[in-house]
Design an enzyme around this catalytic site. Sequence first.
Site, PDB file in Angstrom:
ATOM      1  N   GLU A 142      10.908 -24.663  30.989  1.00  0.00           N
ATOM      2  CA  GLU A 142      10.705 -25.685  32.026  1.00  0.00           C
ATOM      3  C   GLU A 142      11.314 -27.014  31.583  1.00  0.00           C
ATOM      4  OE1 GLU A 142       6.721 -27.682  34.063  1.00  0.00           O
ATOM      5  OE2 GLU A 142       6.621 -25.734  33.068  1.00  0.00           O
ATOM      6  N   GLU A 146       8.142 -36.037  36.163  1.00  0.00           N
ATOM      7  CA  GLU A 146       6.891 -36.131  36.912  1.00  0.00           C
ATOM      8  C   GLU A 146       6.482 -37.597  37.025  1.00  0.00           C
ATOM      9  OE1 GLU A 146       4.287 -32.318  36.231  1.00  0.00           O
ATOM     10  OE2 GLU A 146       4.977 -33.074  34.311  1.00  0.00           O
TER      11      GLU A 146
END
Length: 268
Positions: A142, A146
Amino acid sequence: MIPSPLSSTTFPRLLSAFILGATALASFSSAQAQEAANGHSFVDTFDKLDLKRWYISDGWNNGPHQNCTWTKNNVKIKDGHLELTFDDKPLGERKFSCAEIQTRQRFGYGTYEARLKTAEAPGLNSAFFTFIGPMDKSPHDEIDFEILGKNLKQVQVNQYISAKGGNEKMAPVDGGAHEGFNDYAFVWEKDRLRYYVNGKLVQDVTDPAKLPSHSQKIFFSLWGTDTLKDWMGNFTYTGPQTMSVERLAFTALGDKCQFPESVACTLN
């Protein structure tokens, strides 16, 4: 168990069951992992939502940390932007509804770029990231941007390698991530991963142990929590919130940059 195709967002995925299969799959070589990538260079300006490219998460949540259910009803194209909405419409097991899209294809090494404006309430997470996991017969790799509603002047970058994270870094977003559109990009190579905010390098990773190697799907998501207060802030619903995306681009390594502002145009 969450239906396939799976969705995700950084810290809470450490709590989920998908990680259990990662060890058994960790023997994949980097070459094998990248062979799975079948996505080519593209630019999407969201004049429409191309459902051959995008899958809309619909009808589930990612676990007890998430206070909303993904719904296709909260994914719209408006004025040339992709809009993902969080609102107080109860759905399934949750009191709130939220939104996520993900590519149907995986993508490998290259430059990933998104121009977006975030939601702004504490307890919400506006995310642009890539992800793959055991439900796609791969270890959990990943790469994340964010933006947490509790702190809109910074973005958290992070990456996971075979379900191991802990690589968080906060980077400034001048003027605030919710006040206008900002550019978030990462350049992923076999031996290096660079993160950029508005064209400025904010993180440069060269440690082989911290570099993902498996091709991944691209995600946008907006979701909330009642429980992850230390990370995302105290959630209080004051009305619908929207994350808007103006552009997404993927430029494969070796391909020409696709628009003048692209980080790919500046690479050596």
